[in-house]
Design a protein around this motif. Structure first.
Motif, PDB file in Angstrom:
ATOM      1  N   SER A   5       0.952  -1.077  -0.139  1.00  0.00           N
ATOM      2  CA  SER A   5       0.031   0.138  -0.125  1.00  0.00           C
ATOM      3  C   SER A   5       0.986   1.168   0.114  1.00  0.00           C
ATOM      4  CB  SER A   5      -0.989   0.105   1.425  1.00  0.00           C
ATOM      5  OG  SER A   5      -0.231   0.040   2.317  1.00  0.00           O
ATOM      6  N   ALA A   6       0.290   2.407  -0.202  1.00  0.00           N
ATOM      7  CA  ALA A   6       0.984   3.646  -0.194  1.00  0.00           C
ATOM      8  C   ALA A   6       1.279   3.895   1.234  1.00  0.00           C
ATOM      9  CB  ALA A   6      -0.060   4.790  -0.716  1.00  0.00           C
ATOM     10  N   THR A   7       2.539   4.503   1.164  1.00  0.00           N
ATOM     11  CA  THR A   7       3.215   4.966   2.500  1.00  0.00           C
ATOM     12  C   THR A   7       3.939   6.320   2.264  1.00  0.00           C
ATOM     13  OG1 THR A   7       5.390   3.920   1.882  1.00  0.00           O
ATOM     14  CG2 THR A   7       3.786   2.399   3.249  1.00  0.00           C
ATOM     15  N   PHE A   8       4.292   6.792   3.734  1.00  0.00           N
ATOM     16  CA  PHE A   8       5.104   7.905   3.702  1.00  0.00           C
ATOM     17  C   PHE A   8       6.593   7.446   3.772  1.00  0.00           C
ATOM     18  CE2 PHE A   8       0.850   9.556   4.441  1.00  0.00           C
ATOM     19  CZ  PHE A   8       0.694  10.593   3.634  1.00  0.00           C
ATOM     20  N   ASN A  13       5.762  13.074   6.866  1.00  0.00           N
ATOM     21  CA  ASN A  13       4.763  12.710   6.038  1.00  0.00           C
ATOM     22  C   ASN A  13       4.376  13.541   4.912  1.00  0.00           C
ATOM     23  OD1 ASN A  13       4.041  10.538   7.614  1.00  0.00           O
ATOM     24  ND2 ASN A  13       2.677  11.324   8.833  1.00  0.00           N
ATOM     25  N   VAL A  15       6.488  13.120   1.729  1.00  0.00           N
ATOM     26  CA  VAL A  15       6.770  12.446   0.508  1.00  0.00           C
ATOM     27  C   VAL A  15       6.219  11.068   0.490  1.00  0.00           C
ATOM     28  CG1 VAL A  15       8.643  11.542  -0.794  1.00  0.00           C
ATOM     29  CG2 VAL A  15       8.979  13.495   0.380  1.00  0.00           C
ATOM     30  N   ARG A  16       5.326  11.110  -0.402  1.00  0.00           N
ATOM     31  CA  ARG A  16       4.484  10.031  -0.412  1.00  0.00           C
ATOM     32  C   ARG A  16       4.822   8.806  -1.461  1.00  0.00           C
ATOM     33  NH1 ARG A  16      -1.251   8.321  -2.073  1.00  0.00           N
ATOM     34  NH2 ARG A  16      -2.165   7.246  -0.272  1.00  0.00           N
ATOM     35  N   VAL A  17       4.839   7.851  -1.117  1.00  0.00           N
ATOM     36  CA  VAL A  17       5.248   6.657  -2.142  1.00  0.00           C
ATOM     37  C   VAL A  17       4.018   5.990  -2.476  1.00  0.00           C
ATOM     38  CG1 VAL A  17       6.652   4.347  -2.499  1.00  0.00           C
ATOM     39  CG2 VAL A  17       7.346   6.554  -0.965  1.00  0.00           C
ATOM     40  N   PRO A  18       3.561   5.946  -3.691  1.00  0.00           N
ATOM     41  CA  PRO A  18       2.458   5.061  -4.163  1.00  0.00           C
ATOM     42  C   PRO A  18       2.475   3.715  -4.134  1.00  0.00           C
ATOM     43  CG  PRO A  18       3.761   5.939  -5.972  1.00  0.00           C
ATOM     44  CD  PRO A  18       4.346   6.186  -4.758  1.00  0.00           C
ATOM     45  N   SER A  19       1.211   3.308  -3.984  1.00  0.00           N
ATOM     46  CA  SER A  19       1.229   1.494  -3.749  1.00  0.00           C
ATOM     47  C   SER A  19       1.567   1.002  -4.986  1.00  0.00           C
ATOM     48  CB  SER A  19      -0.341   1.270  -3.571  1.00  0.00           C
ATOM     49  OG  SER A  19      -1.065   1.504  -4.691  1.00  0.00           O
ATOM     50  N   SER A  55       9.758   2.330   0.475  1.00  0.00           N
ATOM     51  CA  SER A  55      10.587   3.097   1.631  1.00  0.00           C
ATOM     52  C   SER A  55      11.330   2.323   2.427  1.00  0.00           C
ATOM     53  CB  SER A  55       9.222   3.533   2.400  1.00  0.00           C
ATOM     54  OG  SER A  55       9.622   4.255   3.751  1.00  0.00           O
TER      55      SER A  55
END
Length: 77
Positions: A5-8, A13, A15-19, A55
């Motif tokens: 799933s998407a995470t930071f 919080n 920079v968001r890393v997509p799923s 991440s």
């Protein structure tokens, strides 16, 4: 199949890393040579060669490992 799933990627919080979803496949072939049982295995990780960021456990980002083929041969003796 493996879904992440998407995470930071930072403590603030921002920079968001997509799923992403990756797929793998494997096969094995068991046979005997003399009295020794052998098993040959082939595994492909990231079968679709998905490009993604993930991440790290202690912060920061890493690029995905590209499609990878692993071969092994084990013997029972």
């Amino acid at each position: 199949a493996l879904y992440n799933s998407a995470t930071f990627a930072d403590e603030a919080n921002i920079v968001r890393v997509p799923s992403f979803v990756t797929f793998g496949a494997g096969a094995l072939y068991a046979f005997e040579v003399g009295d020794t049982r052998l098993v040959a295995r082939a595994v492909v990780d990231n079968l679709t060669n998905e490009r993604y960021w993930f991440s790290r456990a202690f912060g920061g980002l890493d690029l995905a490992t590209p499609r990878t083929l692993r071969l092994s041969l084990t013997a029972d003796f």
